[in-house]
Design a protein around this motif. Sequence first.
Motif, PDB file in Angstrom:
ATOM      1  N   GLY A 197       0.819  -1.208   0.000  1.00 59.67           N
ATOM      2  CA  GLY A 197       0.000   0.000   0.000  1.00 59.67           C
ATOM      3  C   GLY A 197       0.848   1.251   0.000  1.00 59.67           C
ATOM      4  O   GLY A 197       0.499   2.249  -0.626  1.00 59.67           O
ATOM      5  N   ALA A 198       1.969   1.202   0.697  1.00 60.80           N
ATOM      6  CA  ALA A 198       2.833   2.382   0.789  1.00 60.80           C
ATOM      7  C   ALA A 198       3.422   2.772  -0.551  1.00 60.80           C
ATOM      8  O   ALA A 198       3.762   3.921  -0.777  1.00 60.80           O
ATOM      9  N   LEU A 199       3.556   1.806  -1.450  1.00 58.81           N
ATOM     10  CA  LEU A 199       4.128   2.100  -2.754  1.00 58.81           C
ATOM     11  C   LEU A 199       3.241   3.003  -3.593  1.00 58.81           C
ATOM     12  O   LEU A 199       3.682   3.564  -4.586  1.00 58.81           O
ATOM     13  N   PHE A 200       1.990   3.156  -3.197  1.00 60.12           N
ATOM     14  CA  PHE A 200       1.064   3.917  -4.014  1.00 60.12           C
ATOM     15  C   PHE A 200       0.539   5.159  -3.302  1.00 60.12           C
ATOM     16  O   PHE A 200      -0.557   5.625  -3.565  1.00 60.12           O
ATOM     17  N   VAL A 219       6.954  10.597  -4.530  1.00 58.33           N
ATOM     18  CA  VAL A 219       7.499   9.759  -3.466  1.00 58.33           C
ATOM     19  C   VAL A 219       6.591   8.556  -3.244  1.00 58.33           C
ATOM     20  O   VAL A 219       5.371   8.692  -3.152  1.00 58.33           O
ATOM     21  N   PHE A 220       7.210   7.382  -3.171  1.00 61.08           N
ATOM     22  CA  PHE A 220       6.498   6.155  -2.851  1.00 61.08           C
ATOM     23  C   PHE A 220       7.041   5.608  -1.535  1.00 61.08           C
ATOM     24  O   PHE A 220       8.209   5.764  -1.229  1.00 61.08           O
ATOM     25  N   GLY A 221       6.174   4.937  -0.778  1.00 60.58           N
ATOM     26  CA  GLY A 221       6.602   4.310   0.459  1.00 60.58           C
ATOM     27  C   GLY A 221       6.493   5.237   1.640  1.00 60.58           C
ATOM     28  O   GLY A 221       5.878   6.299   1.586  1.00 60.58           O
ATOM     29  N   ASN A 222       7.107   4.820   2.760  1.00 60.58           N
ATOM     30  CA  ASN A 222       7.169   5.648   3.955  1.00 60.58           C
ATOM     31  C   ASN A 222       8.486   5.354   4.665  1.00 60.58           C
ATOM     32  O   ASN A 222       9.179   4.382   4.341  1.00 60.58           O
ATOM     33  N   LEU A 253      11.048   5.835  -1.886  1.00 57.65           N
ATOM     34  CA  LEU A 253      11.665   5.999  -3.197  1.00 57.65           C
ATOM     35  C   LEU A 253      11.096   7.260  -3.813  1.00 57.65           C
ATOM     36  O   LEU A 253       9.882   7.389  -3.974  1.00 57.65           O
ATOM     37  N   GLN A 254      11.966   8.211  -4.117  1.00 57.17           N
ATOM     38  CA  GLN A 254      11.534   9.488  -4.676  1.00 57.17           C
ATOM     39  C   GLN A 254      12.167   9.706  -6.039  1.00 57.17           C
ATOM     40  O   GLN A 254      13.368   9.488  -6.229  1.00 57.17           O
ATOM     41  N   LEU A 255      11.359  10.138  -6.984  1.00 54.05           N
ATOM     42  CA  LEU A 255      11.831  10.505  -8.317  1.00 54.05           C
ATOM     43  C   LEU A 255      11.832  12.025  -8.408  1.00 54.05           C
ATOM     44  O   LEU A 255      10.846  12.676  -8.062  1.00 54.05           O
ATOM     45  N   TYR A 256      12.943  12.620  -8.854  1.00 54.20           N
ATOM     46  CA  TYR A 256      13.035  14.076  -8.937  1.00 54.20           C
ATOM     47  C   TYR A 256      13.936  14.459 -10.096  1.00 54.20           C
ATOM     48  O   TYR A 256      14.645  13.613 -10.673  1.00 54.20           O
ATOM     49  N   GLY A 257      13.926  15.710 -10.454  1.00 58.74           N
ATOM     50  CA  GLY A 257      14.816  16.165 -11.522  1.00 58.74           C
ATOM     51  C   GLY A 257      14.576  17.602 -11.913  1.00 58.74           C
ATOM     52  O   GLY A 257      13.651  18.265 -11.438  1.00 58.74           O
ATOM     53  N   LYS A 258      15.428  18.096 -12.784  1.00 60.35           N
ATOM     54  CA  LYS A 258      15.299  19.436 -13.361  1.00 60.35           C
ATOM     55  C   LYS A 258      15.767  19.381 -14.809  1.00 60.35           C
ATOM     56  O   LYS A 258      16.868  18.893 -15.104  1.00 60.35           O
ATOM     57  N   LEU A 259      14.939  19.871 -15.703  1.00 65.22           N
ATOM     58  CA  LEU A 259      15.256  19.942 -17.127  1.00 65.22           C
ATOM     59  C   LEU A 259      15.235  21.406 -17.541  1.00 65.22           C
ATOM     60  O   LEU A 259      14.252  22.112 -17.283  1.00 65.22           O
ATOM     61  N   TYR A 260      16.326  21.888 -18.160  1.00 64.72           N
ATOM     62  CA  TYR A 260      16.338  23.291 -18.576  1.00 64.72           C
ATOM     63  C   TYR A 260      17.113  23.478 -19.883  1.00 64.72           C
ATOM     64  O   TYR A 260      18.209  24.011 -19.937  1.00 64.72           O
ATOM     65  N   PRO A 261      16.487  23.041 -20.995  1.00 59.53           N
ATOM     66  CA  PRO A 261      17.099  23.261 -22.306  1.00 59.53           C
ATOM     67  C   PRO A 261      16.982  24.729 -22.718  1.00 59.53           C
ATOM     68  O   PRO A 261      16.059  25.440 -22.292  1.00 59.53           O
ATOM     69  N   ARG A 279      16.068   8.989  -4.981  1.00 58.67           N
ATOM     70  CA  ARG A 279      16.609   9.000  -3.632  1.00 58.67           C
ATOM     71  C   ARG A 279      15.566   8.448  -2.659  1.00 58.67           C
ATOM     72  O   ARG A 279      14.383   8.318  -2.995  1.00 58.67           O
ATOM     73  N   GLY A 280      16.042   8.135  -1.477  1.00 60.45           N
ATOM     74  CA  GLY A 280      15.126   7.585  -0.487  1.00 60.45           C
ATOM     75  C   GLY A 280      15.757   7.552   0.885  1.00 60.45           C
ATOM     76  O   GLY A 280      16.914   7.947   1.083  1.00 60.45           O
ATOM     77  N   GLU A 281      14.986   7.070   1.856  1.00 63.27           N
ATOM     78  CA  GLU A 281      15.465   6.970   3.227  1.00 63.27           C
ATOM     79  C   GLU A 281      14.715   5.858   3.947  1.00 63.27           C
ATOM     80  O   GLU A 281      13.636   5.420   3.523  1.00 63.27           O
ATOM     81  N   ARG A 282      15.299   5.402   5.022  1.00 66.30           N
ATOM     82  CA  ARG A 282      14.634   4.404   5.860  1.00 66.30           C
ATOM     83  C   ARG A 282      15.041   4.624   7.306  1.00 66.30           C
ATOM     84  O   ARG A 282      16.236   4.708   7.624  1.00 66.30           O
ATOM     85  N   ASP A 283      14.040   4.717   8.173  1.00 63.60           N
ATOM     86  CA  ASP A 283      14.287   4.874   9.602  1.00 63.60           C
ATOM     87  C   ASP A 283      14.571   3.518  10.238  1.00 63.60           C
ATOM     88  O   ASP A 283      13.848   2.543  10.001  1.00 63.60           O
ATOM     89  N   ILE A 284      15.646   3.465  11.031  1.00 61.92           N
ATOM     90  CA  ILE A 284      15.938   2.297  11.858  1.00 61.92           C
ATOM     91  C   ILE A 284      15.660   2.729  13.294  1.00 61.92           C
ATOM     92  O   ILE A 284      16.542   3.194  14.024  1.00 61.92           O
TER      93      ILE A 284
END
Length: 439
Positions: A11-14, A24-27, A33-41, A93-98
């Motif tokens: 469920g977290a994936l959505f 961002v997917f997950g928790n 898992l985060q998708l990001y970017g910048k495009l500047y032609p 990028r992403g992160e995980r809490d321990i």
Amino acid sequence: MRRKAAALAVGALFLAPAAHAQIVFGNPQVGTLQLYGKLYPQFGYGTSKDATQPGSSVSTLAATSGTLGGTAPITTPGAHRAVDVQNSYIGFRGERDITNYTLKFIWQIEQGVNFDTGDATWSNRNSFLGVRTGWGTVKLGNMDTIYKEYGDTFQMFGISSGNFVSASNMLSQIGIGRNGSARFPEGKANSIQYETPTFGGFTVGYQYSPDEARDTQNIAPTAANPATVTPAVNCGTGPGAGNCGRDASLHSYGVKWDSEKIYVSVHGERHNDFFGGSNNVTSSLSNAGTQGAHSKDTAGRVSAEFRVIPDGRFTLDVARMKWSEYGQPVGTRFLSYQHPNWAAGYDQGFGPWRVATQYIRGGEGSCQLTAGVNCSTTGLASWMLTAGVRYRFDRQTFIYAIAARLNNGASARYDNWSAADPARGAEINQAALGLSYTF
């Protein structure tokens, strides 16, 4: 219990995209898992003129006689038009809490996307795996140095990276030549970086990158052809040379303080055995290929940003860089060169519109040659002026127009033009219209 955990993970994936339009997917508990970017032609136009001609007085670092040699007129590139994407990028990028150990693991894989030509390299930008604790954050990978991260905050409209309006084209360069070994704020592969937690607005950072090819038992030059053990050739320079007893390592460090109205940082960087001086001066002065020679290139900078006007800011950077070498052979060789560079910028928003301008100055500096030979820095002082206007459609998308003039001194060869190769002393003028989309 396993079904419940599996359902939570799936469920977290959505989950819906997070703020700032970043997907961002997950928790943090199962991992994000985060998708990001910048495009500047952008579509750009550039030209250069007024190159230094034979017989002109120049620095002895450019010509040992103090006079530019040759007899034929020196030309410099004329008008060029180009479509470029600058340093457009896409990342994950992403992160995980321990939670049991009060740890957070963080990761990032980022790469440039040259969608104007269709080629790119995986993880060629800020990419790392790290851990964050109450004592600070440690990251290992390929990262911008502390010197680069803490300084030059102007960054016109967020599209200056790899662009001709970037202050680093002058603020962080040697100016004598165009070899990148003398440049200071860089992304650095094979690095380990540590940053303290922020206390009262203060953060301290340190980064180290070893020379992975260094062999302490190999102090001789590399053979021209190791398979046949032919006579040795000159020593290599920079990270990865791994011979002549050199240690091309990097240290980068700084402290910054950030508040609502003011940002101030003091930061420095040291390059060992990069030979930024020798790789840029006239070849007869170079120590780069000499066994027993070493270099220590250092930079220090103070950067500040003042946000005292609503939706506006002033920025200031003052840097002093020095390229020095030792272990030279007998004769006239490069010993050291140092100069001050500085930049001042201002940008201001007016609703969806924003305007920006920055002035950068490269100082003439002073130099030394071995054996007490006179060294002149005549003609190395230079300047660059940039300006731009932006219209934002929303927080992710805008169009912009930018322009820059770079005026080289007679001996200087600063270069902010990726489409051509201007000659020493040339004036470079560029302008561009572009689009920017951030996700």
